[in-house]
Design a protein around this motif. Structure first.
Motif, PDB file in Angstrom:
ATOM      1  N   ASN A 198       0.473  -4.394  -0.050  1.00 29.53           N
ATOM      2  CA  ASN A 198       0.180  -5.454   0.046  1.00 29.53           C
ATOM      3  C   ASN A 198      -1.181  -6.105   0.772  1.00 29.53           C
ATOM      4  O   ASN A 198      -1.969  -6.979   0.394  1.00 29.53           O
ATOM      5  CB  ASN A 198       1.457  -6.485   0.692  1.00 29.53           C
ATOM      6  CG  ASN A 198       2.524  -6.367  -0.378  1.00 29.53           C
ATOM      7  OD1 ASN A 198       2.749  -6.059  -1.144  1.00 29.53           O
ATOM      8  ND2 ASN A 198       3.627  -7.066   0.236  1.00 29.53           N
ATOM      9  N   HIS A 199      -1.070  -5.262   2.101  1.00 26.68           N
ATOM     10  CA  HIS A 199      -2.413  -5.958   2.798  1.00 26.68           C
ATOM     11  C   HIS A 199      -3.607  -5.245   2.215  1.00 26.68           C
ATOM     12  O   HIS A 199      -4.852  -5.892   2.608  1.00 26.68           O
ATOM     13  CB  HIS A 199      -2.141  -5.008   4.159  1.00 26.68           C
ATOM     14  CG  HIS A 199      -2.291  -3.669   4.412  1.00 26.68           C
ATOM     15  ND1 HIS A 199      -1.539  -2.789   3.926  1.00 26.68           N
ATOM     16  CD2 HIS A 199      -3.711  -2.996   4.668  1.00 26.68           C
ATOM     17  CE1 HIS A 199      -2.048  -1.645   4.101  1.00 26.68           C
ATOM     18  NE2 HIS A 199      -3.209  -1.655   4.639  1.00 26.68           N
ATOM     19  N   GLU A 200      -3.579  -4.225   1.266  1.00 24.89           N
ATOM     20  CA  GLU A 200      -4.852  -3.555   0.812  1.00 24.89           C
ATOM     21  C   GLU A 200      -5.228  -4.775  -0.414  1.00 24.89           C
ATOM     22  O   GLU A 200      -6.263  -5.060  -0.556  1.00 24.89           O
ATOM     23  CB  GLU A 200      -4.612  -2.465   0.116  1.00 24.89           C
ATOM     24  CG  GLU A 200      -4.483  -1.238   1.265  1.00 24.89           C
ATOM     25  CD  GLU A 200      -4.170   0.030   0.654  1.00 24.89           C
ATOM     26  OE1 GLU A 200      -4.707   1.096   1.129  1.00 24.89           O
ATOM     27  OE2 GLU A 200      -3.461   0.203  -0.229  1.00 24.89           O
ATOM     28  N   ARG A 201      -4.317  -5.509  -1.064  1.00 23.57           N
ATOM     29  CA  ARG A 201      -4.469  -6.364  -2.118  1.00 23.57           C
ATOM     30  C   ARG A 201      -5.041  -7.415  -1.431  1.00 23.57           C
ATOM     31  O   ARG A 201      -6.009  -7.978  -2.078  1.00 23.57           O
ATOM     32  CB  ARG A 201      -3.116  -6.702  -2.805  1.00 23.57           C
ATOM     33  CG  ARG A 201      -2.722  -5.375  -3.876  1.00 23.57           C
ATOM     34  CD  ARG A 201      -1.758  -6.148  -4.842  1.00 23.57           C
ATOM     35  NE  ARG A 201      -0.458  -6.295  -4.093  1.00 23.57           N
ATOM     36  CZ  ARG A 201       0.763  -5.340  -4.284  1.00 23.57           C
ATOM     37  NH1 ARG A 201       0.577  -4.161  -4.570  1.00 23.57           N
ATOM     38  NH2 ARG A 201       1.700  -5.626  -3.648  1.00 23.57           N
ATOM     39  N   GLY A 202      -4.632  -7.909  -0.062  1.00 26.22           N
ATOM     40  CA  GLY A 202      -5.140  -8.851   0.654  1.00 26.22           C
ATOM     41  C   GLY A 202      -6.376  -8.837   0.949  1.00 26.22           C
ATOM     42  O   GLY A 202      -7.515  -9.711   0.830  1.00 26.22           O
ATOM     43  N   GLN A 203      -6.972  -7.634   1.211  1.00 27.60           N
ATOM     44  CA  GLN A 203      -8.112  -7.363   1.375  1.00 27.60           C
ATOM     45  C   GLN A 203      -9.130  -7.498   0.087  1.00 27.60           C
ATOM     46  O   GLN A 203     -10.366  -8.218   0.315  1.00 27.60           O
ATOM     47  CB  GLN A 203      -8.381  -5.694   1.850  1.00 27.60           C
ATOM     48  CG  GLN A 203      -7.855  -5.579   3.333  1.00 27.60           C
ATOM     49  CD  GLN A 203      -7.889  -3.881   3.527  1.00 27.60           C
ATOM     50  OE1 GLN A 203      -8.759  -3.428   3.059  1.00 27.60           O
ATOM     51  NE2 GLN A 203      -7.217  -3.706   4.727  1.00 27.60           N
TER      52      GLN A 203
ATOM     53  N   PRO B  63      -2.399  -7.380  12.686  1.00 27.69           N
ATOM     54  CA  PRO B  63      -2.444  -8.798  12.589  1.00 27.69           C
ATOM     55  C   PRO B  63      -2.974  -9.314  11.411  1.00 27.69           C
ATOM     56  O   PRO B  63      -3.990  -8.600  10.920  1.00 27.69           O
ATOM     57  CB  PRO B  63      -3.236  -9.293  13.965  1.00 27.69           C
ATOM     58  CG  PRO B  63      -4.325  -8.043  14.192  1.00 27.69           C
ATOM     59  CD  PRO B  63      -3.357  -6.858  13.941  1.00 27.69           C
ATOM     60  N   ASP B  64      -2.346 -10.479  11.094  1.00 29.06           N
ATOM     61  CA  ASP B  64      -3.276 -10.941   9.667  1.00 29.06           C
ATOM     62  C   ASP B  64      -4.170 -12.039  10.108  1.00 29.06           C
ATOM     63  O   ASP B  64      -3.785 -13.038  10.772  1.00 29.06           O
ATOM     64  CB  ASP B  64      -1.853 -11.767   9.083  1.00 29.06           C
ATOM     65  CG  ASP B  64      -2.347 -12.487   7.700  1.00 29.06           C
ATOM     66  OD1 ASP B  64      -3.583 -12.343   7.325  1.00 29.06           O
ATOM     67  OD2 ASP B  64      -1.403 -13.150   6.973  1.00 29.06           O
ATOM     68  N   ILE B  65      -5.458 -11.635   9.993  1.00 27.53           N
ATOM     69  CA  ILE B  65      -6.652 -12.412  10.727  1.00 27.53           C
ATOM     70  C   ILE B  65      -7.017 -13.592   9.373  1.00 27.53           C
ATOM     71  O   ILE B  65      -7.472 -13.051   8.369  1.00 27.53           O
ATOM     72  CB  ILE B  65      -7.686 -11.462  10.975  1.00 27.53           C
ATOM     73  CG1 ILE B  65      -7.176 -10.475  12.010  1.00 27.53           C
ATOM     74  CG2 ILE B  65      -9.027 -12.403  11.329  1.00 27.53           C
ATOM     75  CD1 ILE B  65      -8.081  -9.289  12.241  1.00 27.53           C
ATOM     76  N   PRO B  66      -6.996 -14.710   9.726  1.00 26.92           N
ATOM     77  CA  PRO B  66      -7.222 -15.723   8.726  1.00 26.92           C
ATOM     78  C   PRO B  66      -8.811 -15.417   8.389  1.00 26.92           C
ATOM     79  O   PRO B  66      -9.625 -15.231   9.021  1.00 26.92           O
ATOM     80  CB  PRO B  66      -7.212 -17.105   9.539  1.00 26.92           C
ATOM     81  CG  PRO B  66      -6.126 -16.753  10.577  1.00 26.92           C
ATOM     82  CD  PRO B  66      -6.669 -15.325  11.089  1.00 26.92           C
TER      83      PRO B  66
ATOM     84  N   MET C  11      -6.213 -11.996   6.471  1.00 28.08           N
ATOM     85  CA  MET C  11      -6.223 -10.550   6.007  1.00 28.08           C
ATOM     86  C   MET C  11      -5.802  -9.524   7.015  1.00 28.08           C
ATOM     87  O   MET C  11      -6.119  -9.509   8.159  1.00 28.08           O
ATOM     88  CB  MET C  11      -7.871 -10.220   5.488  1.00 28.08           C
ATOM     89  CG  MET C  11      -7.855  -9.041   4.872  1.00 28.08           C
ATOM     90  SD  MET C  11      -9.642  -8.547   4.540  1.00 28.08           S
ATOM     91  CE  MET C  11     -10.226  -8.140   6.193  1.00 28.08           C
ATOM     92  N   ARG C  12      -5.026  -8.355   6.379  1.00 23.17           N
ATOM     93  CA  ARG C  12      -4.859  -7.512   7.226  1.00 23.17           C
ATOM     94  C   ARG C  12      -5.468  -6.238   7.130  1.00 23.17           C
ATOM     95  O   ARG C  12      -5.754  -5.817   5.955  1.00 23.17           O
ATOM     96  CB  ARG C  12      -3.181  -7.207   7.121  1.00 23.17           C
ATOM     97  CG  ARG C  12      -2.226  -8.159   7.533  1.00 23.17           C
ATOM     98  CD  ARG C  12      -0.720  -7.901   7.395  1.00 23.17           C
ATOM     99  NE  ARG C  12       0.174  -8.797   7.462  1.00 23.17           N
ATOM    100  CZ  ARG C  12       0.842  -9.154   8.373  1.00 23.17           C
ATOM    101  NH1 ARG C  12       0.411  -8.871   9.690  1.00 23.17           N
ATOM    102  NH2 ARG C  12       1.508 -10.421   8.316  1.00 23.17           N
TER     103      ARG C  12
ATOM    104  N   ASN D  39       0.371  -9.871   1.654  1.00 26.17           N
ATOM    105  CA  ASN D  39       1.378 -10.090   2.857  1.00 26.17           C
ATOM    106  C   ASN D  39       0.730 -11.456   3.621  1.00 26.17           C
ATOM    107  O   ASN D  39       1.138 -11.628   4.949  1.00 26.17           O
ATOM    108  CB  ASN D  39       1.714  -9.006   3.745  1.00 26.17           C
ATOM    109  CG  ASN D  39       0.068  -8.248   4.273  1.00 26.17           C
ATOM    110  OD1 ASN D  39      -1.040  -9.015   3.922  1.00 26.17           O
ATOM    111  ND2 ASN D  39       0.229  -7.297   4.848  1.00 26.17           N
ATOM    112  N   ASP D  40      -0.139 -12.215   2.965  1.00 29.09           N
ATOM    113  CA  ASP D  40      -0.836 -13.315   3.537  1.00 29.09           C
ATOM    114  C   ASP D  40      -0.011 -14.426   3.246  1.00 29.09           C
ATOM    115  O   ASP D  40      -0.185 -14.889   1.749  1.00 29.09           O
ATOM    116  CB  ASP D  40      -2.230 -13.212   3.388  1.00 29.09           C
ATOM    117  CG  ASP D  40      -2.831 -14.607   4.183  1.00 29.09           C
ATOM    118  OD1 ASP D  40      -2.111 -15.582   4.566  1.00 29.09           O
ATOM    119  OD2 ASP D  40      -3.990 -14.621   4.208  1.00 29.09           O
TER     120      ASP D  40
END
Length: 718
Positions: free
Chosen positions: A315-320, A8-11, A1-2, A378-379
């Motif tokens: 993208n990163h917000e959807r990842g959150q 960084p993309d933190i797993p 997750m960013r 973006n993950d």
């Protein structure tokens, strides 16, 4: 997750391990640089200058070679070895003195980075878990209550002690030894590293035990820093195999080399940031610290973010949001929100939609529909994950269990996470995207079906009439779905060959030849994009392309003896009545598609073509006219009078049988046809053939009436 777009993309696994207190942060010089501290090279240059190392000496030449960016990495002398030679030429106490002097922090030195690390690194008991190879005391300035361990006195992890507090793995400035005669005990030169990691081995033992029990995150190191080199050497010298992963935050700049980290067994968590700054990293770590400080508040902030809908987020917000619903607690916060997040999140959670095909608008009037752009994250680890199915971290490990896509036994309970997502789907079951998504599924979990039916029964004002219509069609489709539906009639064929026509095989034949509602994915009209309008501006075809699925009757080969012919005929007639009833609930497009071709040979059709079933029934009519004309004549009187799909077409067939209908009956039947059907282009050829074959049998008056009707043509509005 960013936490941020370029961070960084933190797993998720690392986030979860931190929440459990299973993570230790390993901090290098990069953590203290924002407070004015040097990196290892800067510290070396400072000590050289203070010692007045000759500019034309060998040591200076080595230092210049080490700091020259044009020197290949393999050719650069290691700084710990330079310090080793320095210790051979200069008093070690004096070297330690200048090291300590340079690392004495100013009273106003910033410790924001250190406070951030302490916040993130808190274990399950609320105490930080930090190991540092720095010599400065900035962590203690950030928190003067923290418990410290200074090498070689380190926590006995093998004995059950925890790395609670701050561990100075390579020593710490000792203000009482601030003179040029005393050694500070720093692990600084290659000799010092050899003593700590190899000869005496206390550092290697501590690190090995640490890695066997905790996930380690490296922060503030480069791939070739001496601490990294010796840390890994210490691991390789042990027969004990590390079990937990090692992560490192790494700036993805021009010199970044993934293979360097891979070869060291370290997983790099990369980020981009302008120039030599690391702003995106520290912004992300501060956001992570906020999450760590108050998980409930962070979850609620992501839920509020999700209410904007996936199309309006990056993208990163959807990842959150995805990271949130991957846990049972996060899914509960998502589902409990009032009002609930919009149903379009189904397009993110369902990998089949998220990875759907791009639809180009060649007219250039509308933007292309790219589901990955609208619903992706973006993950990369999310690419193949269906978040509506059981995940590895769920309490149930049944990989076949999902909210949609396959029938699930009602007795199979949902995992807690899927149960909460199911409650959310139920709460948005009146929204257009929910039904559009549901129409793409072969089935829904029985819990979902039962609870949505309950909502429908409550006469809820949220349900637009079209909502009820679509859900009822879907429920019927789900109920009749079977993976082996197409093969069942083939299996029955073999059974009849062995057992013959019995009451039991007759019942199974009727069950397996029953038409059913399906969604047609092989048409240009299928709604590939989720609807964006309100119900008042939508119609059935905007949600799904429903049609009627007929059985693969060509797969049924046994002969039908004459004594069983009437029973089989009645089964076929009931199936067509059922299909006509289903079609009346569908839209105009589906009804138009069901205008069957009565002339094409079944040999030219696919086995699941609806026309094949009608041709099969035609053959039954031929045999009934030959062997049971009286029974057929009586049965035709029971046919639906107002059906425009099948039975008026079939009347054109049976009126041609002289053994069944007199010319007078056939002519009056033709004259009774509705004007719209009489002039229907789809049956024109059949009607003309009937007139040709029976014209001489018609009474004169009926022929005149038919001629007059043809001459008058189709009257307006008929």
């Amino acid at each position: 997750m960013r936490f941020h777009a370029n961070g960084p993309d933190i797993p998720d696994s690392l986030l979860e391990s931190r929440d459990k207190g299973d993570v230790v942060f390993f901090c290098g010089s990069g953590v203290s640089i924002p407070a004015g501290m040097p990196d290892f090279l800067g510290l070396t240059k400072y000590v050289f200058d203070e010692l007045h190392v000759p500019q034309d000496g060998q040591l200076r030449s080595l230092l210049r070679l080490a700091e020259d960016e044009n020197t290949p990495e393999a050719a650069r002398p290691a700084l710990d070895r330079i310090f080793n030679q320095l210790q051979n030429d200069y008093p070690q106490g004096e070297i330690d003195y200048y090291v300590a002097k340079r690392l004495e922090a100013q009273p106003n030195a910033g410790t924001l980075a250190h406070r951030t690390v302490l916040r993130i690194s808190k274990g399950a008991d609320g105490y930080p878990q930090v190991v540092t190879t720095n010599f400065d005391d900035l962590f203690e300035r950030a928190d003067d209550t923290i418990t410290s361990f200074i090498s070689p006195r380190l926590p006995d992890l093998a004995g059950g002690e925890k790395p609670t507090g701050l561990v100075y793995l390579h020593g710490r400035i000792d203000s009482e030894k601030m003179n040029k005669e005393s050694r500070q005990g720093f692990v600084l030169s290659s000799s010092d590293f050899g003593r700590a990691y190899l000869a005496e081995g206390w550092a290697a033992r501590f690190v090995r035990e640490l890695l066997s029990r905790y996930t380690v995150v490296l922060l503030g190191y480069s791939a070739n820093d001496p601490p990294i080199e010796y840390l890994l050497q210490g691991l390789r010298s042990s027969e004990q195999q590390k079990q937990e992963p090692i992560y490192a935050f790494v700036k993805e700049a021009g010199g970044f080399n993934q293979s360097v980290w891979d070869n060291r067994g370290i997983i790099p968590l990369t980020y981009s940031s302008p120039e030599n700054r690391h702003a995106e990293l520290w912004k992300s770590l501060e956001a992570w610290a906020d999450r760590a400080d108050n998980p409930s508040a962070w979850k609620q902030s992501i839920v509020e973010l999700s209410k904007n809908g996936p199309r309006n987020l990056e993208n990163h917000e959807r990842g959150q949001v995805v990271s949130l619903v991957k846990t049972s607690e996060g899914a509960q916060a998502f589902a409990d929100s009032n009002p609930p997040p919009p149903s379009e999140w189904l397009c993110v959670f369902d990998k089949n939609i998220r990875q759907g095909e791009v639809i180009r608008d060649f007219s250039l009037e509308k933007p292309d529909y790219d589901p990955q752009e609208l619903y992706g994250t973006n993950d990369d680890s999310h690419l193949s994950v269906n978040f509506l199915s059981v995940l590895s971290q769920d309490s149930r490990a049944d990989g076949l269990l999902a909210l949609a896509g396959m029938p699930s036994p009602e007795q199979v309970p949902l995992s807690p996470r899927l149960f909460r997502l199911a409650l959310w789907i139920i709460s948005v079951s009146h929204e257009p995207v929910t039904l559009w998504w549901a129409a793409k599924q072969r089935s829904l979990h029985p819990f979902l079906i039962a609870r949505i039916k309950m909502r429908l029964r409550q006469d809820n004002s949220e349900f637009h009439p079209l909502v009820r219509r679509v859900w009822n069609l879907l429920f019927e489709m789900y109920h009749n779905f079977s993976d082996d539906h197409d093969s069942s009639i083939y299996i029955l064929s073999g059974r009849v060959e062995v057992e013959g026509w019995t009451h039991s095989t007759m019942r199974e034949f009727e069950e397996n030849t029953r038409p059913r509602i399906i969604t047609n994915s092989h048409t240009w009209r299928r709604p590939n994009q989720p609807p964006q309008q309100e119900w008042a501006n939508l119609q059935l075809s905007d949600i799904a392309t429903f049609t009627i699925g007929f059985p693969r009757i060509l797969d049924f080969s046994p002969n039908i003896p004459n004594e069983f012919l009437p029973t089989v005929y009645r089964i076929g007639r009931r199936q067509l009545e059922h299909a006509a009833n289903l079609l009346s609930d569908l839209d105009l497009y589906a009804q138009e598609e069901m205008r069957l071709d009565l002339q094409t040979s079944s040999d030219l059709m696919s086995s699941d073509d609806p026309n094949v079933f009608l041709q099969w029934f035609y053959n039954l009519l031929d045999r009934m006219a030959e062997h049971q004309p009286e029974l057929l004549r009586a049965d035709v009187e029971l046919w639906p009078k107002d059906d425009m799909f099948f039975f008026n077409k079939l009347r054109l067939k049976v009126w041609a049988f002289k053994s069944v209908f007199s010319g007078d009956k056939a002519a009056k039947g033709i004259l009774s046809l509705p004007n719209g059907f009489f002039w229907d282009a789809y049956i024109r050829q059949n009607l003309l053939h009937l007139l040709r074959d029976r014209w001489q049998d018609f009474p004169y008056e009926n022929r005149l009436q038919i001629e007059r009707r043809i001459v008058e043509g189709m009257r307006p509005h008929e």
